[in-house]
Structures are given as C-alpha cells and as structure tokens.
Design an enzyme around this catalytic site. Structure first.
Site, PDB file in Angstrom:
ATOM      1  N   LEU A 185       0.824  -1.208   0.000  1.00  0.00           N
ATOM      2  CA  LEU A 185       0.000   0.000   0.000  1.00  0.00           C
ATOM      3  C   LEU A 185       0.862   1.263   0.000  1.00  0.00           C
ATOM      4  O   LEU A 185       0.501   2.267  -0.610  1.00  0.00           O
ATOM      5  CB  LEU A 185      -0.927   0.001   1.216  1.00  0.00           C
ATOM      6  CG  LEU A 185      -1.939  -1.141   1.300  1.00  0.00           C
ATOM      7  CD1 LEU A 185      -2.828  -0.962   2.526  1.00  0.00           C
ATOM      8  CD2 LEU A 185      -2.790  -1.215   0.032  1.00  0.00           C
ATOM      9  N   ASP A 227      11.584   3.564   5.090  1.00  0.00           N
ATOM     10  CA  ASP A 227      11.280   2.135   5.010  1.00  0.00           C
ATOM     11  C   ASP A 227      12.472   1.340   5.531  1.00  0.00           C
ATOM     12  O   ASP A 227      13.622   1.778   5.407  1.00  0.00           O
ATOM     13  CB  ASP A 227      10.984   1.739   3.555  1.00  0.00           C
ATOM     14  CG  ASP A 227      10.212   0.441   3.431  1.00  0.00           C
ATOM     15  OD1 ASP A 227      10.760  -0.600   3.849  1.00  0.00           O
ATOM     16  OD2 ASP A 227       9.094   0.453   2.916  1.00  0.00           O
ATOM     17  N   ASP A 251      14.057   2.557  10.616  1.00  0.00           N
ATOM     18  CA  ASP A 251      13.252   1.737  11.511  1.00  0.00           C
ATOM     19  C   ASP A 251      12.306   2.683  12.236  1.00  0.00           C
ATOM     20  O   ASP A 251      12.750   3.511  13.038  1.00  0.00           O
ATOM     21  CB  ASP A 251      14.169   1.012  12.501  1.00  0.00           C
ATOM     22  CG  ASP A 251      13.414   0.171  13.522  1.00  0.00           C
ATOM     23  OD1 ASP A 251      12.165   0.242  13.566  1.00  0.00           O
ATOM     24  OD2 ASP A 251      14.072  -0.551  14.302  1.00  0.00           O
ATOM     25  N   TYR A 282      -2.501  -7.495  16.222  1.00  0.00           N
ATOM     26  CA  TYR A 282      -2.754  -6.652  15.052  1.00  0.00           C
ATOM     27  C   TYR A 282      -3.988  -5.778  15.270  1.00  0.00           C
ATOM     28  O   TYR A 282      -3.963  -4.569  15.009  1.00  0.00           O
ATOM     29  CB  TYR A 282      -2.932  -7.536  13.821  1.00  0.00           C
ATOM     30  CG  TYR A 282      -3.054  -6.776  12.530  1.00  0.00           C
ATOM     31  CD1 TYR A 282      -1.944  -6.205  11.933  1.00  0.00           C
ATOM     32  CD2 TYR A 282      -4.288  -6.625  11.896  1.00  0.00           C
ATOM     33  CE1 TYR A 282      -2.047  -5.500  10.742  1.00  0.00           C
ATOM     34  CE2 TYR A 282      -4.404  -5.929  10.706  1.00  0.00           C
ATOM     35  CZ  TYR A 282      -3.276  -5.371  10.136  1.00  0.00           C
ATOM     36  OH  TYR A 282      -3.391  -4.669   8.970  1.00  0.00           O
TER      37      TYR A 282
END
Length: 251
Positions: free
Chosen positions: A17, A36, A57, A160
């Site tokens: 995404l 990233d 990170d 999650y």
C-alpha cells in the site's frame, strides 16, 4: 491541500500500500520522502530525483527524527505524512506452543502503533512551521493506516487488532490537538487489498477470504487505496475520521 508541489513522507513506501501511495502522490506532482526498513528501492523509484529514500526503523525515535530531517532538508518542508509501515501477526492466545508471546505482541504494537506515532509527531513538528496555504490556510495533512481489523477483530489477531485499533483511536484526538495548527488527521481502514501478503496465500485461503467480500466481489487494488489517500489529502473538509475501504466486508 493541493498535492502538486507538496512534499510528502510515506512510510513503508517500498512495497504494498505504501508503494501505491508513493506512485499516486508522484503522479499528482508531489515530491516524496520514503521511510522504510527495506535495504533499497526498486529501480523504478530509485531513478526518480523527486524521491528521497531514507532507510528507517520507525520504532527508533532518533532515526525517525533524523530521517524526517533529511526529507525536510532535501525538499524544504513537509506537507503530507502517510503512515503505511506495518506488520501482520497472528497466533492463538493459548495454543500448542503455549501462551501468546508478549514479545510478539509488543513488536506488532511497536511497529504499527508506536512507529506511526513517532513518524507523525516528527512530521507534525515540520508542518507547524509551514506557511499556511489555500483558502483554509492549511499547513499539513496526516494520513494513518488502520485496518478493518480495528473494528472486526479476528481470532488469533489480537496484537494486530489492538495496534490498528490504537491508530483509529488516535485519529480524532490528534485532529483536535492539531486543529489550531491547521493540520488535518485522517485514518484509512483497508479491507482485503491485493498486496504480496494476500497474493502469496494458498488459493484455498484466498477463496475463503473472498467469500466474505460483498461488492465488488474481488480483492481491493492498492491503487484504489492510494486514490483514497489522495482524495482525503485534497478534500479539506475531511478531518478526524477513519474511513473504511473494504467493499462492505465484515469479518
């Protein structure tokens, strides 16, 4: 906010995404800083002079501050922040291997929730210093990625769901916090988007997931997510809301 000429930060922008968001923002004329953990960008992105890649990170606060500073130093400002970096993890609370690991729970929350907060905080500091632009004198837009799992938690996905629920819960609070600084905050809650995570599942698993999708009866295209990112950035009256993009999927 007018995307053309703006400067955007996208976390997790090397794939999935995040990559779709990078492409959409560039097509509309934004310069983009990608934060990233990946080692490098694809050749497609790496050759673009209007993209700056900073290996980062998002759970490392000092690294995040330095990365946002590099983007602002290269492009002069930060107008848009899109937080796509995240991981998925699923395990039973009590299973054959024992109790769900607290370390695993912490890791998911640290990346998905704490990492989102770390980046948006640094981006907001830059946005506060921006010259107000447009009819509403807007200074910045923050778009965070939640998930339909924030609302429709599934068995095994506690970590999650908790992390993405936290992102959704942050939205209105941050919107109110940053309103005096003319910064909007929106979250997007995707359903089953056809990224590598879904693409690499066994065909039986894909079919099982697809049964729950209503209409259109297919998985979401990451480009559709990216179009929504651009839409909420440009529509100045959308603020403090979490928007589902899931074809009426409920799980």
């Amino acid at each position: 906010m007018d995307i053309r000429g703006s400067v955007a930060i996208v976390t997790g922008g090397s794939a999935g995404l995040g990559l779709a968001a990078v492409r959409a923002l560039r097509e509309r004329g934004a310069r983009v800083g990608i934060l990233d953990i990946a080692e490098q960008l694809s050749p497609e992105l790496a050759k673009d002079d209007e993209i700056l890649f900073v290996r980062t990170d998002v759970t490392d606060e000092e690294a995040v501050a330095a990365a946002v500073g590099k983007v602002a130093g290269r492009f002069g400002r930060v107008d848009i922040c899109v937080n796509c970096a995240g991981i998925f993890f699923s395990a039973p609370l009590v299973g054959p291997q024992g109790v769900h690991s607290l370390a695993a729970f912490r890791k998911v929350v640290d990346i998905n929730l704490n990492g989102t907060f770390a980046v948006l905080a640094q981006a907001a500091e830059r946005m506060v210093a921006n010259d107000a632009a447009g009819d509403d004198r807007e200074c910045g837009v923050i778009v965070n990625v939640s998930s339909i799992r924030a609302f429709d938690g599934g068995a095994g996905g506690m970590a999650y769901a908790a992390s993405k629920g936290g992102v959704a819960s942050l939205t209105l609070s941050l919107a109110r916090e940053l309103a005096p600084s003319r910064i909007r905050v929106i979250s997007i809650a995707p359903g089953l988007m056809y990224t590598d995570l879904l693409r690499n599942l066994p065909e039986e698993a894909k079919a099982s997931h697809l049964e729950k999708v209503q209409f259109p009866k297919r998985f979401g295209d990451p480009a559709e997510f990216a179009d929504l990112v651009c839409y909420v950035v440009e529509n100045r009256y959308i603020n403090g809301e979490t928007i589902r993009i899931d074809a009426a999927l409920r799980v």
